[in-house]
Design an enzyme around this catalytic site. Structure first.
Site, PDB file in Angstrom:
ATOM      1  N   SER A   7       0.503   5.017   3.124  1.00  0.00           N
ATOM      2  CA  SER A   7       1.503   5.502   2.698  1.00  0.00           C
ATOM      3  C   SER A   7       1.764   5.192   1.209  1.00  0.00           C
ATOM      4  CB  SER A   7       2.890   5.175   3.388  1.00  0.00           C
ATOM      5  OG  SER A   7       3.000   3.737   3.081  1.00  0.00           O
TER       6      SER A   7
HETATM    7  C1  LIG Z   1       1.401   0.818   2.047  1.00  0.00           C
HETATM    8  S1  LIG Z   1      -0.049   1.346   1.552  1.00  0.00           S
HETATM    9  C2  LIG Z   1      -0.184   0.912  -0.079  1.00  0.00           C
HETATM   10  C3  LIG Z   1       0.574   1.921  -1.029  1.00  0.00           C
HETATM   11  C4  LIG Z   1      -0.241   2.108  -2.382  1.00  0.00           C
HETATM   12  N1  LIG Z   1      -0.147   0.894  -3.323  1.00  0.00           N
HETATM   13  C5  LIG Z   1       0.510   3.243  -3.146  1.00  0.00           C
HETATM   14  O1  LIG Z   1       0.802   3.113  -4.333  1.00  0.00           O
HETATM   15  O2  LIG Z   1       0.446   4.440  -2.591  1.00  0.00           O
HETATM   16  C6  LIG Z   1      -1.096   0.098   2.335  1.00  0.00           C
HETATM   17  C7  LIG Z   1      -2.777   0.272   2.102  1.00  0.00           C
HETATM   18  O3  LIG Z   1      -3.339  -1.120   2.263  1.00  0.00           O
HETATM   19  C8  LIG Z   1      -4.434  -0.669   2.833  1.00  0.00           C
HETATM   20  N2  LIG Z   1      -5.119  -1.711   3.398  1.00  0.00           N
HETATM   21  C9  LIG Z   1      -5.080  -2.020   4.802  1.00  0.00           C
HETATM   22  N3  LIG Z   1      -5.616  -3.166   5.085  1.00  0.00           N
HETATM   23  C10 LIG Z   1      -6.357  -3.515   3.891  1.00  0.00           C
HETATM   24  C11 LIG Z   1      -7.320  -4.343   3.816  1.00  0.00           C
HETATM   25  N4  LIG Z   1      -7.638  -5.410   4.601  1.00  0.00           N
HETATM   26  N5  LIG Z   1      -7.710  -4.623   2.395  1.00  0.00           N
HETATM   27  C12 LIG Z   1      -7.486  -3.706   1.578  1.00  0.00           C
HETATM   28  N6  LIG Z   1      -6.474  -2.670   1.814  1.00  0.00           N
HETATM   29  C13 LIG Z   1      -5.850  -2.672   2.875  1.00  0.00           C
HETATM   30  C14 LIG Z   1      -4.264   0.466   3.664  1.00  0.00           C
HETATM   31  O4  LIG Z   1      -5.367   1.583   3.729  1.00  0.00           O
HETATM   32  C15 LIG Z   1      -3.117   1.404   2.884  1.00  0.00           C
HETATM   33  O5  LIG Z   1      -3.694   2.456   1.896  1.00  0.00           O
END
Ligand SMILES: C[S@@+](CC[C@H](N)C(=O)[O-])C[C@H]1O[C@@H](n2cnc3c(N)ncnc32)[C@H](O)[C@@H]1O
Length: 378
Positions: A92
């Site tokens: 998101s």
């Molecule tokens: C809330 S979103 C980040 C929002 C982002 N910073 C933006 O500005 O749109 C969380 C993100 O963390 C990533 N994510 C989840 N687990 C992860 C991991 N183990 N390592 C790196 N990224 C991860 C997801 O794929 C997702 O895209």
């Protein structure tokens, strides 16, 4: 001919002003950053229950105003491979007020290098690039599809940070050491890799939160010490980030735990399930019951722990407790509650976290061994 996005600057400036009036933005440099970064280029489409297709995209007149609102916009959903038919949000663009609150806490200054864990759409990385310059920003996401899309969008918007597809729980050693690490994904344990990859005196800002009881977390603002530990206070944050994923195909949801239903015990309790909603107490409960899952129902909440213990507890007091498995886990909540009330019912901001090479510890008021709380403490 004018396009639907021509007036994005008006919307971006309005968002920047709104966050300034709300005192979320207190540093004028961040106001200018929000007014300058085209969020619409990072969120060409988001999920919306109000649209027949389930998605709201570029070209829809209701798209641009929402892109520049203070909302979290879900941009990716995935099925768990073992649970077909049900989708979970896996990425998101987080609501700008939470991002800007975190960016203020992160306390960045010119020349600092920052690692962001959780690139998602790339919007937050763009905010950092606009403030610090792209050469100072590294951002990683576990999902290569998201990274490919974010790279294109960042470049189209004029930003060129280092972007990588990898498990952010390992950090990104190739560009270490960093002055700042910011995680826009929730973790149960702050990985020591982040401490190792941050300069002494540098800061880590991470959302710490149990996957199975997501309202029970907080932001941890940790200062890295020369001895390889990081320590600092918790900052209140009731609704934080989605939990870290183990890989690109699985959402960060709790594992299903088989409960031991061979025997059922019944008793009363002076503590009802509402106790789990008190932020300081829910934090203590999580420390005592690592791996807790909570399933709120209309009359009762079920909690489970990885050893197969479970309890169904009603809201009102005296509460009815039905429980089974190896441990009376509601008893642990009652003990946490007793400690919490004896200590003037502290909120999460009365607690802090210390992360070492092998473990993290929660403390109350000060980071010494006497103030640790959690299993075995107090
Ligand atoms: C809330 S979103 C980040 C929002 C982002 N910073 C933006 O500005 O749109 C969380 C993100 O963390 C990533 N994510 C989840 N687990 C992860 C991991 N183990 N390592 C790196 N990224 C991860 C997801 O794929 C997702 O895209």
């Amino acid at each position: 001919m004018s396009s639907a996005t021509d007036d994005w600057r008006v919307h971006a400036a309005a968002l920047a002003d709104q966050l300034t009036e709300q005192r979320v933005i207190t540093d004028p440099a961040w106001r200018d950053v929000v007014a300058s970064v085209p969020r619409h280029m990072f969120v060409p489409e988001f999920y919306s229950d109000d649209e027949p297709s389930g998605l709201r995209s570029t070209g829809n007149p209701r798209w641009l105003p929402v892109v520049y609102s203070d909302d979290t916009l879900v941009t990716q959903r995935k099925e768990h491979p073992d649970q077909p038919g049900f989708e979970w949000s896996t990425s998101s663009s987080t609501r700008p007020s939470l991002m800007l609150r975190m960016l203020h806490i992160l306390d960045v200054r010119a020349g600092m290098s920052v690692l962001e864990i959780g690139t998602g759409t790339g919007y937050n990385a763009a905010l950092l690039c606009e403030r610090l310059g792209s050469e100072h920003v590294t951002t990683v996401d576990i999902d290569p599809e998201l990274i490919d899309a974010a790279c294109v969008r960042l470049s189209d918007a004029g930003y060129r940070p280092t972007v990588a597809a990898c498990d952010g729980l390992r950090g990104y050693p190739a560009r270490a050491p960093y002055d700042r690490v910011i995680a826009t994904v929730a973790v149960e344990q702050v990985p020591h890799a982040w401490v190792e990859q941050t300069r002494p005196g540098g800061l880590i800002l991470a959302d710490v939160r149990p996957r199975g009881m997501t309202w029970a977390g907080a932001l941890a603002r940790l200062t890295v010490a020369p001895d390889g530990t990081a320590s600092g206070p918790l900052v209140s944050c009731t609704w934080g980030f989605m939990s870290a994923r183990p890989d690109a195909v699985r959402p960060g949801i709790p594992d299903v735990v088989p409960i031991d239903a061979t025997s059922v015990h019944r008793r009363k309790s002076e503590i009802g399930s509402e106790a789990l909603r008190r932020p300081g107490l829910s934090l203590l409960t999580w420390q005592r019951l690592p791996g807790i899952n909570a399933f709120p129902g209309p009359d009762a909440t079920r909690i489970t722990t990885p050893d197969g213990s479970w309890a169904d507890v009603t809201r009102a007091t005296p509460a009815k407790v039905e429980y089974g498995g190896p441990v009376d886990i509601w008893g642990q909540v009652e003990q946490a509650h007793a400690w919490w009330t004896e200590h003037a019912s502290p909120d999460v901001e009365a607690f802090g976290l210390t992360v070492g090479p092998t473990a993290q510890r929660l403390w109350h008021l000060k980071p010494d061994g006497h103030s640790w709380v959690g299993p075995g403490h107090p």
